[in-house]
Each structure stands twice: as C-alpha cells, then as structure tokens.
Design an enzyme around this catalytic site. Structure first.
Site, PDB file in Angstrom:
ATOM      1  N   GLY A   1     -26.551  31.182  52.839  1.00 30.67           N
ATOM      2  CA  GLY A   1     -26.076  32.312  52.038  1.00 30.67           C
ATOM      3  C   GLY A   1     -25.106  33.202  52.798  1.00 30.67           C
TER       4      GLY A   1
ATOM      5  N   HIS B   1     -18.914  32.707  52.290  1.00 27.81           N
ATOM      6  CA  HIS B   1     -17.514  33.060  52.515  1.00 27.81           C
ATOM      7  C   HIS B   1     -16.673  31.843  52.144  1.00 27.81           C
ATOM      8  CE1 HIS B   1     -18.110  30.681  56.114  1.00 27.81           C
ATOM      9  NE2 HIS B   1     -19.073  31.500  56.519  1.00 27.81           N
TER      10      HIS B   1
ATOM     11  N   HIS C   1     -17.744  28.283  53.273  1.00 25.69           N
ATOM     12  CA  HIS C   1     -18.741  27.614  52.423  1.00 25.69           C
ATOM     13  C   HIS C   1     -18.079  27.097  51.137  1.00 25.69           C
ATOM     14  CE1 HIS C   1     -21.469  30.671  54.515  1.00 25.69           C
ATOM     15  NE2 HIS C   1     -22.004  29.520  54.854  1.00 25.69           N
TER      16      HIS C   1
HETATM   17  P1  AMP Z   1     -24.484  28.373  57.258  1.00 18.18           P
HETATM   18  O1  AMP Z   1     -24.678  29.120  55.979  1.00 18.18           O
HETATM   19  O2  AMP Z   1     -23.897  29.200  58.358  1.00 18.18           O
HETATM   20  O3  AMP Z   1     -25.719  27.602  57.662  1.00 18.18           O
HETATM   21  O4  AMP Z   1     -23.377  27.280  56.955  1.00 18.18           O
HETATM   22  C1  AMP Z   1     -23.531  26.334  55.937  1.00 18.18           C
HETATM   23  C2  AMP Z   1     -22.502  25.253  56.102  1.00 18.18           C
HETATM   24  O5  AMP Z   1     -21.201  25.831  56.030  1.00 18.18           O
HETATM   25  C3  AMP Z   1     -22.604  24.557  57.468  1.00 18.18           C
HETATM   26  O6  AMP Z   1     -22.418  23.164  57.303  1.00 18.18           O
HETATM   27  C4  AMP Z   1     -21.470  25.186  58.240  1.00 18.18           C
HETATM   28  O7  AMP Z   1     -20.943  24.347  59.256  1.00 18.18           O
HETATM   29  C5  AMP Z   1     -20.434  25.429  57.149  1.00 18.18           C
HETATM   30  N1  AMP Z   1     -19.512  26.485  57.552  1.00 18.18           N
HETATM   31  C6  AMP Z   1     -19.835  27.691  58.094  1.00 18.18           C
HETATM   32  N2  AMP Z   1     -18.724  28.376  58.394  1.00 18.18           N
HETATM   33  C7  AMP Z   1     -17.672  27.591  58.050  1.00 18.18           C
HETATM   34  C8  AMP Z   1     -16.244  27.729  58.123  1.00 18.18           C
HETATM   35  N3  AMP Z   1     -15.689  28.816  58.618  1.00 18.18           N
HETATM   36  N4  AMP Z   1     -15.480  26.724  57.673  1.00 18.18           N
HETATM   37  C9  AMP Z   1     -16.054  25.592  57.149  1.00 18.18           C
HETATM   38  N5  AMP Z   1     -17.373  25.397  57.059  1.00 18.18           N
HETATM   39  C10 AMP Z   1     -18.179  26.374  57.501  1.00 18.18           C
END
Ligand code: AMP
Length: 282
Positions: A31, A34, A37
């Site tokens: 969650g 941005h 995601h």
């Molecule tokens: P998180 O909510 O931080 O667990 O991220 C969920 C997914 O989004 C994970 O696979 C992350 O690697 C990916 N993610 C997070 N930040 C970015 C970004 N800036 N660009 C692309 N994917 C992202």
C-alpha cells in the site's frame, strides 16, 4: 474494481468458470501506492485479462517494529489509484486471513548467500518473512504472472528462486524502477522525508548514476568506483550509509571483474527513514 477482504471469497470469485479461463496478473504491495506500483498494474493489464493487486503490510518481514508501525497507510487514496489504473480486484486481507494458523514459520525456505548478504545482513529475518507472504499469496491467488519491481533488486532474485524451489507455475516479471523527476526512486517511505531530507535523498540515485558512468567510461577498478561512491554519500551530512556495494547482478557475490554483469546496490538512512536503490551498471 472488486475488493475482497476474505481469502475464501476471493478464491471463490477467481474459481468461477468465467474467470478460470483468464490469465491472472498479480501485483503484491504494502500500500501507500505511488506511480511505481501503478506501473506494475499497467503492465499486468497489458498482458493479463484479470489483474489482482494485494495491499497487505506483512508483519513478518519487518525486523524493526517502529518501521512497521510507521509504515504509511493511505487506503482510500490507494483504492482510487487502483480503480483509475484499471485494476480488476483488490485483495485487502487482515493478518488472520493471510496466516490462519499463525505467523510462525513452519519450515523456512533456505536461499543461501543471496538472502544472507546486503538486505539479509542489515534486516535479519526480512527475506524469510517476505518469502513466507509471497508464497502464501501465490498459493491463494494462483496467478499466471507475478509483477514485482527491480527497485527491490535482491527481493526479486529471491522470489525467482522461491518460484523455482516450490515449482510454482507462475512467470515473474521484474519491472524497471520508476523515479521522481530528480532521479529519486519512488518509494512509499519517501512521504516520511522532511523537505530538507527529500533534497538530500537525491544523492542516492546521483551516486548510482556516477557508478554507472565511471564503470562505462573509465578504467577505474570496481573497488575504486565503489570507494568513490561510498565517499560521495558519506560526505553528505545527514545521510547515514548502510552499504554501497557493486555485486554480480545474478548471484550478488563480489565480482571478480568488469566482464561480469554488475549491479550497484545502496541502502541509507536519512532522518530515520531507510531507503534502498540500485542500478545495473553494464
Ligand atoms: P512495496 O509496496 O514497497 O512492497 O512494493 C510492492 C512492489 O512494487 C514491489 O515489487 C516493489 O519492488 C515495487 N516497487 C516499489 N517501488 C517501485 C518503483 N519505484 N518502481 C517500480 N516498482 C516499484
């Protein structure tokens, strides 16, 4: 967009004859969404007929309770963003839905060096918790494609191993990092940075780009480049460096030479906020 909070209701929905024919693309998140995601959801939409996103702040992957408690929560806005991005299903479970028999790890998977180094060293238990929740979510949703970000470089390498070890028939798509205009990798944690710290944070991507430039356009050794980058970060007051390392892009082992595929990975703390980033160098 449909929202499911219960595992059995989501599974019942995905098992209907209509949906069983569809290619499922799955994007797990914690969650505070941005555009990073959203880029994963967009890719899922392009190639899959049913797009599932989960929002679950997994307690078992946090080794720091303050970090867990302070993890940003923006659920109303997240729902709006997912709806606008054309996501079909949001899975929004609580802890009991994901771990009906408790959060204790039954039989932790062994990933070896790849999970012990870098983040594994600085966040003990993090990858076991991450692997536990990804396995659980994959078994609940049974997607054809799994969308994850290269932003969490070590994580996607470990998930690829997890898929192999468990012989799951899901294809992992590792998507490129989405950045702010000044280069800072988008992260849910960025909202916790003060305006001053936000300006400082640009140093991370700046240094990664410097590493790439030095690697591609100079004769400097890997060790020299790594040291120059460490100095560039340590010289900035307000940034606390955890690591800046140049490693083999597949194994994360220390490289023997520049002919290997290389990645630079960094972790820093700025104003108590922990940020990670990485860049492929060749
Ligand atoms: P998180 O909510 O931080 O667990 O991220 C969920 C997914 O989004 C994970 O696979 C992350 O690697 C990916 N993610 C997070 N930040 C970015 C970004 N800036 N660009 C692309 N994917 C992202």
């Amino acid at each position: 967009m449909l929202i499911f909070k219960r595992t059995n209701e989501l599974q019942r929905f995905l098992k209907t004859t209509d949906n069983e024919q569809k290619t499922i693309g799955f994007t797990p998140t914690m969650g505070a969404l941005h555009q990073g995601h959203i880029s994963l959801i967009r890719q899922s939409r392009k190639y899959c007929q049913m797009n599932v996103c989960s929002i679950f702040v997994n307690p078992t992957q946090f080794n720091d309770l303050t970090d867990f408690n302070k993890y940003p929560k923006t659920i109303e806005r997240d729902i709006e963003m997912l709806h606008d991005a054309g996501c079909d299903v949001l899975f929004l479970p609580d802890v009991n839905e994901v771990y009906p028999t408790g959060t204790a790890l039954a039989k932790p998977l062994q990933f070896g060096f790849i999970a012990q180094t870098l983040e594994g060293e600085h966040r003990p238990g993090h990858f076991q918790g991450m692997a536990q929740v990804v396995e659980r979510l994959l078994k609940i949703i049974k997607p054809n494609k799994l969308y994850m970000g290269l932003k969490d470089y070590q994580q996607q390498l470990i998930v690829a191993q997890l898929i192999q070890k468990l012989k799951l028939s899901v294809h992992l798509v590792a998507a490129k990092t989405v950045r702010e205009k000044d280069g800072l990798a988008m992260s849910s944690r960025n909202v916790r940075l003060s305006p001053n710290d936000r300006k400082l944070a640009v140093q991370i991507s700046k240094t990664l780009k410097q590493a790439k430039r030095l690697m591609q356009h100079t004769d400097k050794s890997i060790g020299e480049i790594q040291q120059l980058c460490i100095d560039a970060i340590c010289n900035k007051q307000g940034i606390e460096l955890e690591y800046f390392e140049i490693r083999n892009a597949s194994t994360l082992r220390h490289p023997l030479g520049k002919n290997e595929k290389l990645v630079a990975l960094a972790a820093v703390k700025i104003g108590g906020v922990r940020l990670i980033d990485n860049m492929l160098l060749n």
